[in-house]
Design a protein around this motif. Structure first.
Motif, PDB file in Angstrom:
ATOM      1  N   PRO A   1      43.373  50.714  24.944  1.00 29.35           N
ATOM      2  CA  PRO A   1      43.082  49.663  25.918  1.00 29.35           C
ATOM      3  C   PRO A   1      43.339  50.123  27.351  1.00 29.35           C
ATOM      4  O   PRO A   1      44.127  51.036  27.597  1.00 29.35           O
ATOM      5  CB  PRO A   1      44.050  48.542  25.533  1.00 29.35           C
ATOM      6  CG  PRO A   1      45.129  49.199  24.778  1.00 29.35           C
ATOM      7  CD  PRO A   1      44.553  50.420  24.153  1.00 29.35           C
TER       8      PRO A   1
ATOM      9  N   SER B   1      53.258  40.900  29.997  1.00 31.75           N
ATOM     10  CA  SER B   1      52.925  39.662  29.319  1.00 31.75           C
ATOM     11  C   SER B   1      53.946  38.570  29.626  1.00 31.75           C
ATOM     12  O   SER B   1      53.588  37.392  29.719  1.00 31.75           O
ATOM     13  CB  SER B   1      52.850  39.902  27.814  1.00 31.75           C
ATOM     14  OG  SER B   1      52.582  38.711  27.141  1.00 31.75           O
TER      15      SER B   1
ATOM     16  N   ALA C   1      51.340  35.672  30.737  1.00 33.13           N
ATOM     17  CA  ALA C   1      50.931  35.709  29.327  1.00 33.13           C
ATOM     18  C   ALA C   1      49.438  35.475  29.159  1.00 33.13           C
ATOM     19  O   ALA C   1      48.818  36.033  28.255  1.00 33.13           O
ATOM     20  CB  ALA C   1      51.710  34.673  28.530  1.00 33.13           C
ATOM     21  N   GLU C   2      48.859  34.674  30.010  1.00 28.95           N
ATOM     22  CA  GLU C   2      47.436  34.367  29.894  1.00 28.95           C
ATOM     23  C   GLU C   2      46.576  35.608  30.120  1.00 28.95           C
ATOM     24  O   GLU C   2      45.591  35.830  29.432  1.00 28.95           O
ATOM     25  CB  GLU C   2      47.067  33.291  30.912  1.00 28.95           C
ATOM     26  CG  GLU C   2      45.668  32.766  30.786  1.00 28.95           C
ATOM     27  CD  GLU C   2      45.418  31.651  31.778  1.00 28.95           C
ATOM     28  OE1 GLU C   2      44.461  31.780  32.559  1.00 28.95           O
ATOM     29  OE2 GLU C   2      46.181  30.667  31.756  1.00 28.95           O
ATOM     30  N   ARG C   3      46.968  36.419  31.068  1.00 27.26           N
ATOM     31  CA  ARG C   3      46.172  37.593  31.432  1.00 27.26           C
ATOM     32  C   ARG C   3      46.447  38.794  30.534  1.00 27.26           C
ATOM     33  O   ARG C   3      45.540  39.538  30.169  1.00 27.26           O
ATOM     34  CB  ARG C   3      46.448  37.960  32.886  1.00 27.26           C
ATOM     35  CG  ARG C   3      45.613  39.094  33.388  1.00 27.26           C
ATOM     36  CD  ARG C   3      45.786  39.286  34.859  1.00 27.26           C
ATOM     37  NE  ARG C   3      44.990  40.410  35.318  1.00 27.26           N
ATOM     38  CZ  ARG C   3      45.071  40.923  36.513  1.00 27.26           C
ATOM     39  NH1 ARG C   3      45.903  40.421  37.392  1.00 27.26           N
ATOM     40  NH2 ARG C   3      44.327  41.949  36.853  1.00 27.26           N
ATOM     41  N   TYR C   4      47.728  39.021  30.179  1.00 24.17           N
ATOM     42  CA  TYR C   4      48.112  40.246  29.475  1.00 24.17           C
ATOM     43  C   TYR C   4      48.522  40.025  28.013  1.00 24.17           C
ATOM     44  O   TYR C   4      48.798  40.987  27.302  1.00 24.17           O
ATOM     45  CB  TYR C   4      49.277  40.926  30.201  1.00 24.17           C
ATOM     46  CG  TYR C   4      48.970  41.300  31.620  1.00 24.17           C
ATOM     47  CD1 TYR C   4      48.065  42.308  31.907  1.00 24.17           C
ATOM     48  CD2 TYR C   4      49.582  40.649  32.688  1.00 24.17           C
ATOM     49  CE1 TYR C   4      47.775  42.664  33.211  1.00 24.17           C
ATOM     50  CE2 TYR C   4      49.305  40.995  33.998  1.00 24.17           C
ATOM     51  CZ  TYR C   4      48.405  42.000  34.255  1.00 24.17           C
ATOM     52  OH  TYR C   4      48.116  42.346  35.540  1.00 24.17           O
ATOM     53  N   GLY C   5      48.575  38.784  27.546  1.00 25.32           N
ATOM     54  CA  GLY C   5      49.093  38.486  26.207  1.00 25.32           C
ATOM     55  C   GLY C   5      48.328  39.140  25.076  1.00 25.32           C
ATOM     56  O   GLY C   5      48.914  39.728  24.166  1.00 25.32           O
ATOM     57  N   GLU C   6      47.012  39.059  25.113  1.00 19.36           N
ATOM     58  CA  GLU C   6      46.200  39.609  24.024  1.00 19.36           C
ATOM     59  C   GLU C   6      46.337  41.131  23.930  1.00 19.36           C
ATOM     60  O   GLU C   6      46.507  41.683  22.839  1.00 19.36           O
ATOM     61  CB  GLU C   6      44.734  39.235  24.252  1.00 19.36           C
ATOM     62  CG  GLU C   6      43.826  39.595  23.112  1.00 19.36           C
ATOM     63  CD  GLU C   6      42.406  39.135  23.372  1.00 19.36           C
ATOM     64  OE1 GLU C   6      41.481  39.867  22.971  1.00 19.36           O
ATOM     65  OE2 GLU C   6      42.215  38.057  23.966  1.00 19.36           O
ATOM     66  N   THR C   7      46.299  41.796  25.075  1.00 17.89           N
ATOM     67  CA  THR C   7      46.445  43.258  25.088  1.00 17.89           C
ATOM     68  C   THR C   7      47.845  43.653  24.633  1.00 17.89           C
ATOM     69  O   THR C   7      48.014  44.634  23.903  1.00 17.89           O
ATOM     70  CB  THR C   7      46.169  43.812  26.492  1.00 17.89           C
ATOM     71  OG1 THR C   7      44.919  43.322  26.946  1.00 17.89           O
ATOM     72  CG2 THR C   7      46.150  45.324  26.489  1.00 17.89           C
TER      73      THR C   7
ATOM     74  N   GLU D   1      49.778  42.083  22.518  1.00 16.87           N
ATOM     75  CA  GLU D   1      49.860  41.947  21.063  1.00 16.87           C
ATOM     76  C   GLU D   1      49.188  43.118  20.353  1.00 16.87           C
ATOM     77  O   GLU D   1      49.714  43.647  19.377  1.00 16.87           O
ATOM     78  CB  GLU D   1      49.222  40.636  20.621  1.00 16.87           C
ATOM     79  CG  GLU D   1      50.028  39.420  20.973  1.00 16.87           C
ATOM     80  CD  GLU D   1      49.327  38.125  20.598  1.00 16.87           C
ATOM     81  OE1 GLU D   1      48.331  38.173  19.830  1.00 16.87           O
ATOM     82  OE2 GLU D   1      49.778  37.070  21.071  1.00 16.87           O
ATOM     83  N   ALA D   2      48.026  43.529  20.854  1.00 14.28           N
ATOM     84  CA  ALA D   2      47.298  44.641  20.230  1.00 14.28           C
ATOM     85  C   ALA D   2      48.087  45.943  20.341  1.00 14.28           C
ATOM     86  O   ALA D   2      48.200  46.701  19.367  1.00 14.28           O
ATOM     87  CB  ALA D   2      45.931  44.806  20.882  1.00 14.28           C
TER      88      ALA D   2
END
Length: 176
Positions: A60, A99, A103-109, A111-112
């Motif tokens: 990523p 995150s 959390a909204e901007r970086y949360g998904e990345t 977690e991955a």
């Protein structure tokens, strides 16, 4: 200094981060990059190259909230537009800190990256357990057959290295 930038400095001291476009590209092509980080004021051309590096390295890419000067200060340079973490644990920790801020901007990345780091850690543990089992059983560690065979063939022909059972020949020009 911010804790997130402090983590980048620690990674630099541990040699687990590549700084600059060429080293990041090389790490990504070698599939050693775990996360590519861009400064918030990085040029569009730099962002495009980072996206290509991330695609080639299957990792990523994230644009952090720090400027080039702030990132550069963390790694001991005047400025840094792009860097890549080569350690999955440090990359997961970095994304966890980002995150926590947004959390909204970086949360998904985050977690991955943390899931990938957990899988890598599990593989390392399994490898260590396997090596310990081999050691308990008294098995010798695996040695590449090509190197063993080459030494054995040289020894059979009488041309092995000194101390390995092979003959030694005097240097040219010296008479014994």
């Amino acid at each position: 200094m911010d804790n997130t930038l402090h983590l980048v400095g620690i990674a630099k001291k541990a040699r687990r981060v590549e700084v600059g476009e060429e080293p990041v590209g090389a790490a990504a092509r070698a599939r050693q990059a775990r996360l590519i980080v861009l400064a918030r004021d990085a040029a569009d051309n730099t962002c495009r190259r980072a996206a290509h590096f991330a695609e080639a390295g299957a990792c990523p890419v994230v644009q952090c909230p720090y400027s080039k000067e702030e990132l550069g200060g963390a790694v001991g340079r005047t400025s840094c537009a792009m860097l890549a973490f080569t350690d999955a644990g440090l990359a997961a920790s970095f994304m966890g800190k980002l995150s926590a801020r947004d959390a909204e901007r970086y949360g998904e990345t985050a977690e991955a990256v943390s899931a990938k780091a957990a899988r890598m850690l599990q593989r390392q543990r399994e490898q260590r357990r396997h090596e310990q089992k081999l050691q308990k059983a008294g098995a010798k560690p695996w040695v590449a057959p090509a190197s063993c065979g080459a030494e054995r063939r040289l020894a059979q022909r009488g041309r092995g290295a000194p101390g390995k059972g092979g003959k030694t020949y005097p240097k040219p020009g010296k008479q014994s």
